[in-house]
Design a protein around this motif. Structure first.
Motif, PDB file in Angstrom:
ATOM      1  N   TYR A 121      16.149  27.064   1.158  1.00  0.00           N
ATOM      2  CA  TYR A 121      16.304  26.512   2.505  1.00  0.00           C
ATOM      3  C   TYR A 121      16.386  24.980   2.443  1.00  0.00           C
ATOM      4  O   TYR A 121      17.237  24.358   3.071  1.00  0.00           O
ATOM      5  CB  TYR A 121      15.115  26.936   3.377  1.00  0.00           C
ATOM      6  CG  TYR A 121      15.097  26.268   4.728  1.00  0.00           C
ATOM      7  CD1 TYR A 121      15.934  26.708   5.760  1.00  0.00           C
ATOM      8  CD2 TYR A 121      14.270  25.165   4.959  1.00  0.00           C
ATOM      9  CE1 TYR A 121      15.937  26.066   6.986  1.00  0.00           C
ATOM     10  CE2 TYR A 121      14.264  24.529   6.184  1.00  0.00           C
ATOM     11  CZ  TYR A 121      15.094  24.984   7.197  1.00  0.00           C
ATOM     12  OH  TYR A 121      15.099  24.354   8.399  1.00  0.00           O
TER      13      TYR A 121
ATOM     14  N   GLU B  51      12.072  29.209   0.054  1.00  0.00           N
ATOM     15  CA  GLU B  51      11.807  27.878   0.635  1.00  0.00           C
ATOM     16  C   GLU B  51      12.685  26.810  -0.017  1.00  0.00           C
ATOM     17  O   GLU B  51      13.246  25.947   0.645  1.00  0.00           O
ATOM     18  CB  GLU B  51      10.323  27.510   0.447  1.00  0.00           C
ATOM     19  CG  GLU B  51       9.375  28.254   1.361  1.00  0.00           C
ATOM     20  CD  GLU B  51       9.615  27.942   2.830  1.00  0.00           C
ATOM     21  OE1 GLU B  51       9.904  26.780   3.159  1.00  0.00           O
ATOM     22  OE2 GLU B  51       9.533  28.881   3.640  1.00  0.00           O
TER      23      GLU B  51
ATOM     24  N   SER C 283       9.206  34.043  -2.210  1.00  0.00           N
ATOM     25  CA  SER C 283       9.077  33.197  -1.016  1.00  0.00           C
ATOM     26  C   SER C 283       9.290  31.730  -1.360  1.00  0.00           C
ATOM     27  O   SER C 283       9.899  30.985  -0.602  1.00  0.00           O
ATOM     28  CB  SER C 283       7.727  33.424  -0.339  1.00  0.00           C
ATOM     29  OG  SER C 283       6.757  32.588  -0.875  1.00  0.00           O
ATOM     30  N   ILE C 284       8.799  31.314  -2.562  1.00  0.00           N
ATOM     31  CA  ILE C 284       9.015  29.911  -2.968  1.00  0.00           C
ATOM     32  C   ILE C 284      10.497  29.652  -3.202  1.00  0.00           C
ATOM     33  O   ILE C 284      11.044  28.629  -2.775  1.00  0.00           O
ATOM     34  CB  ILE C 284       8.192  29.583  -4.243  1.00  0.00           C
ATOM     35  CG1 ILE C 284       6.708  29.509  -3.868  1.00  0.00           C
ATOM     36  CG2 ILE C 284       8.639  28.261  -4.860  1.00  0.00           C
ATOM     37  CD1 ILE C 284       5.785  29.412  -5.050  1.00  0.00           C
TER      38      ILE C 284
END
Lengths: 209, 128
Positions: free
Chosen positions: A58, A55, A51-52
């Motif tokens: 993104y 992020e 998930s990091i």
């Protein structure tokens, strides 16, 4: 990564103990429990890492997009070429307009001061002055072209800024009134209205009747 | 009573062209004693130093606007009865009402013609 390494080490230690014939229950159970915990931690940190990474990816994509949009804005071209160019054109418009107005008024004042004692000479002077006034009026052609260049620059900047704001989803922040803006508001400095006066002279006269 | 055409008239505008237009129109109407100021501050200094029969002022000037000049004139014992005409491109109703409340005698919106100026001068000063 630390959780994965811990799981491997625990697994290796358990295999070594088994291969050495160690059968003590507490030690094996502790190691087994540790193995389960390490597996659970590995799964947890694995998902956290993903998930990091997502992020950061993104953010990196957003920054790259912003850089592309800023480059497309051509801010340096606007700052160093287009705005100074427009400023020079507007200065020239003011200068040409003043010069033409001055010349036309001078011709008119000269005629007003002329005594029409000799009608033929007076008519010749009026005709010559009128021709010179027509010539002075040619400034409008040049100033029209200069103003069109300024309008073109403003449209260019408007297009770039609009595209930039739209691409980055920029919204206007709340803005505090400056001292100059407050003064203009308090002293009712609105400037000339578009398409003629906001209130006609007849309506103003009615207020003073 | 006939208007004294020799009375000093102060024309206040930051555009020399507009001062020249008003000066020429006033000359055509018979006024010969015309002085000028480029903003409200300079106008106030001239008004305090001399005696003027009329002030014709623009609104939008720096560092002192015509509206501020009007307020100063109306609050001065010496100047408060001086006739004051505003000649301006500020044509919003709020501007006209504010000027009227501040004590302006008449209000001309730019661009204007000689007949309009003449009409307002007659309304403020009387026949001439």
């Amino acid at each position: 990564m630390a959780a994965a390494e811990a799981a491997i080490k625990i697994r290796t230690a358990m295999e070594q103990l088994r291969s050495q014939g160690v059968r003590e229950r507490p030690l094996v159970e502790v190691l087994s429990l540790s193995h389960q915990m390490a597996d659970a931690m590995q799964a947890f940190f694995g998902s956290l890492d993903k998930s990091i990474i997502g992020e950061f990816k993104y953010l990196a994509d957003f920054i790259q997009k912003a850089r592309d949009e800023i480059a497309g804005l051509q801010a340096n071209d606007i700052r160093t070429t287009r705005i100074p160019g427009a400023s020079v054109e507007l200065d020239a418009v003011v200068r040409d307009t003043e010069k033409a107005t001055e010349s036309i008024m001078a011709e008119a004042e000269k005629l007003m001061a002329t005594e029409p004692t000799d009608l033929a000479a007076y008519k010749a002077e009026v005709d010559a002055a009128m021709m010179r006034i027509f010539e002075h009026c040619s400034f409008q052609d040049l100033t029209g072209q200069r103003v069109n260049k300024v309008i073109s620059t403003l449209r260019h900047i408007e297009e770039r800024v609009t595209k930039f704001a739209s691409a980055l989803g920029v919204t206007d922040a709340a803005k505090e009134e400056t001292v100059d803006e407050a003064r203009k508001r308090e002293l009712l400095l609105n400037g000339p209205a578009m398409n003629g006066p906001a209130t006609t002279q007849d309506d103003i006269d009615a207020l003073f009747a | 009573m006939a208007v004294d055409l020799s009375m000093p008239v102060l024309v206040v505008d930051d555009y020399q062209t507009m001062i020249r237009i008003i000066r020429n129109l006033l000359n055509q109407l018979g006024f010969k004693n015309i002085e000028e100021a480029k903003d409200g501050k300079q106008a106030l200094e001239k008004l305090n130093a001399g005696k003027f029969g009329l002030v014709i002022s623009d609104w939008n000037m720096e560092p002192m606007t015509g509206y501020e000049l009007l307020q100063q004139v109306r609050s001065s014992d010496k100047l408060k009865t001086t006739p004051f005409i505003m000649v301006t491109a500020e044509s919003k109703t709020e501007n006209v009402i504010a000027a009227k409340k501040a004590g302006v005698n008449n209000y001309i919106v730019k661009p204007f013609n000689a007949e309009t100026l003449k009409g307002k001068l007659k309304a403020v000063l009387g026949e001439f």
